[in-house]
Design an enzyme around this catalytic site. Structure first.
Site, PDB file in Angstrom:
ATOM      1  N   TYR A 275      -8.245   0.170  -2.997  1.00  0.00           N
ATOM      2  CA  TYR A 275      -7.267   0.797  -3.898  1.00  0.00           C
ATOM      3  C   TYR A 275      -6.386  -0.304  -4.490  1.00  0.00           C
ATOM      4  O   TYR A 275      -6.537  -1.488  -4.170  1.00  0.00           O
ATOM      5  CB  TYR A 275      -6.413   1.804  -3.100  1.00  0.00           C
ATOM      6  CG  TYR A 275      -5.837   1.179  -1.859  1.00  0.00           C
ATOM      7  CD1 TYR A 275      -4.660   0.442  -1.915  1.00  0.00           C
ATOM      8  CD2 TYR A 275      -6.511   1.261  -0.641  1.00  0.00           C
ATOM      9  CE1 TYR A 275      -4.161  -0.186  -0.796  1.00  0.00           C
ATOM     10  CE2 TYR A 275      -6.010   0.628   0.485  1.00  0.00           C
ATOM     11  CZ  TYR A 275      -4.838  -0.083   0.406  1.00  0.00           C
ATOM     12  OH  TYR A 275      -4.339  -0.727   1.504  1.00  0.00           O
TER      13      TYR A 275
ATOM     14  N   LYS B 158       0.258  -7.003  12.995  1.00  0.00           N
ATOM     15  CA  LYS B 158      -0.809  -6.141  12.460  1.00  0.00           C
ATOM     16  C   LYS B 158      -2.085  -6.460  13.216  1.00  0.00           C
ATOM     17  O   LYS B 158      -2.493  -7.628  13.283  1.00  0.00           O
ATOM     18  CB  LYS B 158      -0.972  -6.400  10.957  1.00  0.00           C
ATOM     19  CG  LYS B 158      -1.990  -5.503  10.280  1.00  0.00           C
ATOM     20  CD  LYS B 158      -1.985  -5.677   8.760  1.00  0.00           C
ATOM     21  CE  LYS B 158      -3.000  -4.725   8.142  1.00  0.00           C
ATOM     22  NZ  LYS B 158      -2.972  -4.753   6.669  1.00  0.00           N
TER      23      LYS B 158
ATOM     24  N   SER C 189       1.656  -7.701  -0.528  1.00  0.00           N
ATOM     25  CA  SER C 189       2.449  -8.606   0.312  1.00  0.00           C
ATOM     26  C   SER C 189       1.755  -9.917   0.663  1.00  0.00           C
ATOM     27  O   SER C 189       2.387 -10.839   1.161  1.00  0.00           O
ATOM     28  CB  SER C 189       2.928  -7.895   1.576  1.00  0.00           C
ATOM     29  OG  SER C 189       1.901  -7.780   2.527  1.00  0.00           O
TER      30      SER C 189
ATOM     31  N   THR D 226       0.820  -1.220   0.000  1.00  0.00           N
ATOM     32  CA  THR D 226       0.000   0.000   0.000  1.00  0.00           C
ATOM     33  C   THR D 226       0.847   1.260   0.000  1.00  0.00           C
ATOM     34  O   THR D 226       0.444   2.294  -0.536  1.00  0.00           O
ATOM     35  CB  THR D 226      -0.936  -0.024   1.228  1.00  0.00           C
ATOM     36  OG1 THR D 226      -1.864  -1.083   1.053  1.00  0.00           O
ATOM     37  CG2 THR D 226      -1.698   1.273   1.399  1.00  0.00           C
TER      38      THR D 226
ATOM     39  N   GLU E 112      -1.465 -28.243  27.582  1.00  0.00           N
ATOM     40  CA  GLU E 112      -2.668 -28.819  26.961  1.00  0.00           C
ATOM     41  C   GLU E 112      -2.392 -30.146  26.251  1.00  0.00           C
ATOM     42  O   GLU E 112      -3.322 -30.794  25.768  1.00  0.00           O
ATOM     43  CB  GLU E 112      -3.276 -27.815  25.979  1.00  0.00           C
ATOM     44  CG  GLU E 112      -3.979 -26.647  26.645  1.00  0.00           C
ATOM     45  CD  GLU E 112      -5.195 -27.075  27.465  1.00  0.00           C
ATOM     46  OE1 GLU E 112      -5.883 -28.026  27.057  1.00  0.00           O
ATOM     47  OE2 GLU E 112      -5.437 -26.462  28.508  1.00  0.00           O
TER      48      GLU E 112
ATOM     49  N   THR F  35       1.635  -4.165   4.262  1.00  0.00           N
ATOM     50  CA  THR F  35       1.501  -4.400   5.705  1.00  0.00           C
ATOM     51  C   THR F  35       0.970  -5.794   6.047  1.00  0.00           C
ATOM     52  O   THR F  35       1.126  -6.254   7.174  1.00  0.00           O
ATOM     53  CB  THR F  35       0.579  -3.348   6.358  1.00  0.00           C
ATOM     54  OG1 THR F  35      -0.718  -3.435   5.759  1.00  0.00           O
ATOM     55  CG2 THR F  35       1.145  -1.955   6.213  1.00  0.00           C
ATOM     56  N   ASP F  36       0.342  -6.469   5.069  1.00  0.00           N
ATOM     57  CA  ASP F  36      -0.316  -7.746   5.400  1.00  0.00           C
ATOM     58  C   ASP F  36       0.653  -8.799   5.928  1.00  0.00           C
ATOM     59  O   ASP F  36       0.322  -9.539   6.857  1.00  0.00           O
ATOM     60  CB  ASP F  36      -1.059  -8.298   4.179  1.00  0.00           C
ATOM     61  CG  ASP F  36      -2.342  -7.527   3.898  1.00  0.00           C
ATOM     62  OD1 ASP F  36      -2.667  -6.615   4.684  1.00  0.00           O
ATOM     63  OD2 ASP F  36      -3.015  -7.837   2.900  1.00  0.00           O
TER      64      ASP F  36
HETATM   65  C1  SIN Z   1      -1.043  -3.003   2.769  1.00  0.00           C
HETATM   66  O1  SIN Z   1       0.075  -2.792   2.341  1.00  0.00           O
HETATM   67  O2  SIN Z   1      -1.487  -2.303   3.725  1.00  0.00           O
HETATM   68  C2  SIN Z   1      -1.958  -4.059   2.252  1.00  0.00           C
HETATM   69  C3  SIN Z   1      -1.518  -4.714   1.005  1.00  0.00           C
HETATM   70  C4  SIN Z   1      -0.227  -5.437   1.127  1.00  0.00           C
HETATM   71  O3  SIN Z   1       0.063  -6.009   2.179  1.00  0.00           O
HETATM   72  O4  SIN Z   1       0.520  -5.433   0.135  1.00  0.00           O
END
Ligand code: SIN
Length: 355
Positions: free
Chosen positions: A52, A191, A85, A38, A312, A118-119
Site C-alpha cells: 500500500y 518492531k 518513516s 501506515t 569479547e 512503524t519502521d
Molecule cells: C509502517 O508504518 O508500518 C511502515 C511504513 C513506515 O514506517 O512509514
C-alpha cells in the site's frame, strides 16, 4: 397534570449545566502530531495489507475517523511531516523534539500523541525519551495495516494513544509507545515482525502495561533516566554528529566501516555478532579508527542481552564503549546525543549505563 414549578426547573437546569461543565473541564487537552506512516496509509483494496502507500491521509482525516476521541479528550491535530518513516532523518527528529517541547511548555496542553510509521517508530520514541523536557505524557502510535484494510489497527491504536496521553497514570513514565492494546517504554520496545499487527514487543525486559476498560493500566516502569532527568538539550541544536552503524556477519570486511569514516562519521556503532564480537578482518580497522578519534560503540545484532564490557574485546585497552542492552539503532541515537556533550569515552560509557 403536573404544575410548572419555576424554582425546580431552574435548579434542574443549573445542576445539568454544572454537571456538563465539570465533565467538559475534566477532558484533557491532547495534541496529535502527525508524521505519516501506515497509520496514514491507503491501499488499493480492503485486502491490501502489504504494498500500500504510506503517508497519504492528513491529520484531520485521522481524527475524524475516530469520533470516539471527543469523549476522552479535547483533541487538536497538527501535520508536522507526511513521510514514510524509513525516510526519517536527524533533522526531522530535531524539528519534532523542539515542537514537542514547545507544546508541552504550554499549560493548555496535557499530553501529546505522535502518529508515526512503524519502521523507525522505536527510534523516534527513544530520541524523544532523551530530549523531551516535560513529565507530561508523550505517546507514539502507528499501525501495521493501512486505514483502508479490513481490521485496520490504526483507529483503535489512535484511540488508545489519546487515552494514555490524557491519563494521569502516564505522567512521568517517559515516552511511551501504544500498539495492539499494549503500552511499551521507548527505550526497550522494538518492531519484531515485518507485517503482523502484533509486531511491537519489548522482548525479555517487558512491556509497561495494557489499555483496557478503557483505561491505561501500568505494571512496570523503566528504571533508566529519561525526559526531564537527562542531560541532553536540543533547544539550540541544528545538527547532530554523524554516527553510522556497521553490521556484523560471517565473511565481514571493513569496507563499510572505512567508507563511513571517510564520509565523515564521528562515531560508529558496531552491530557485532553474538556479544558484540569483532571479526578478525575488521578489528584492526576499528582500532585504527579509534586511534584517529572516531568513537566506537560495540553493540550486538542479536536483539537481547547485556553487551559485556571487556568480554569479547578488551574495551578498557581499546578505549571502546559498550551499548549495554540498547539495540544498534538506539545505540546510534544515544551516541549522537552523547557526542553533543563530550567525546570522552568514560563519560559516554556512563551515559550508556544511565539511559
Ligand atoms: C509502517 O508504518 O508500518 C511502515 C511504513 C513506515 O514506517 O512509514
Amino acid at each position: 397534570m403536573q404544575r410548572f414549578k419555576p424554582a425546580q426547573f431552574i435548579f434542574t437546569l443549573f445542576a445539568f449545566l454544572m454537571a456538563f461543565s465539570v465533565h467538559a473541564q475534566k477532558l484533557p487537552n491532547v495534541t496529535i502530531l502527525a508524521t505519516g506512516g501506515t497509520i496514514a496509509g491507503t491501499g488499493a483494496s480492503s485486502t491490501t495489507t502489504v504494498g500500500y502507500t504510506a503517508a497519504t491521509v492528513g491529520v484531520q482525516q485521522l481524527i475524524n475517523a475516530v469520533p470516539e476521541l471527543s469523549k476522552i479528550a479535547t483533541v487538536t491535530g497538527e501535520q508536522v511531516f507526511q513521510i514514510a518513516s524509513e525516510s526519517m532523518t536527524n533533522d526531522h527528529w530535531l524539528t519534532l523534539g523542539k515542537r514537542v517541547n514547545t507544546l508541552l511548555a504550554q499549560p493548555n496542553v496535557d499530553g501529546i500523541v505522535i502518529t508515526h510509521g512503524t519502521d523507525t517508530l522505536e527510534e523516534t520514541a527513544y530520541f524523544l525519551n532523551l530530549v523531551v523536557k516535560s513529565r507530561k505524557p508523550v505517546v507514539l502510535v502507528g499501525a501495521m495495516r493501512p486505514g483502508t484494510a479490513l481490521s485496520a489497527d490504526g483507529p483503535i491504536n489512535l484511540y488508545n494513544a489519546v487515552l494514555i496521553a490524557g491519563s494521569q497514570e502516564a505522567i512521568g513514565k517517559g515516552v511511551l509507545v501504544a500498539l495492539g492494546d499494549q503500552i511499551h517504554g521507548a527505550r526497550d520496545v522494538t518492531k519484531t515482525n515485518t507485517s503482523t499487527p502484533d509486531s511491537f514487543k519489548t522482548p525479555e525486559l517487558g512491556m509497561l502495561g495494557y489499555i483496557q476498560g478503557p483505561k491505561a493500566h501500568f505494571y512496570h516502569t523503566s528504571t533508566r533516566k529519561h525526559t526531564v532527568d537527562t542531560e541532553f538539550d536540543i533547544s539550540n541544536l541544528s545538527v547532530l554528529p554523524q554516527v553510522d552503524i556497521v553490521y556484523g556477519y560471517a565473511n565481514m570486511n571493513p569496507v563499510a566501516l572505512n567508507a563511513f569514516i571517510a564520509a565523515g562519521a564521528k562515531g560508529i556503532v558496531h552491530a557485532g555478532t553474538g556479544d558484540g564480537s569483532l571479526a578478525a578482518k575488521v578489528k584492526p580497522d576499528l582500532i585504527a579508527a579509534r586511534k584517529n578519534g572516531t568513537v566506537i560503540v560495540r553493540a550486538s545484532r542479536v536483539g537481547n542481552g547485556i553487551l559485556a564490557r571487556n568480554g569479547e574485546a578488551n574495551d578498557d585497552e581499546l578505549d571502546f564503549v559498550v551499548a549495554d542492552t540498547l539495540n544498534p539503532q538506539k545505540a546510534r541515537i544515544l551516541l549522537m546525543l552523547g557526542m553533543t556533550k563530550t567525546t570522552n569515552t568514560k563519560e559516554l560509557q556512563r551515559m550508556f549505563y544511565m539511559y
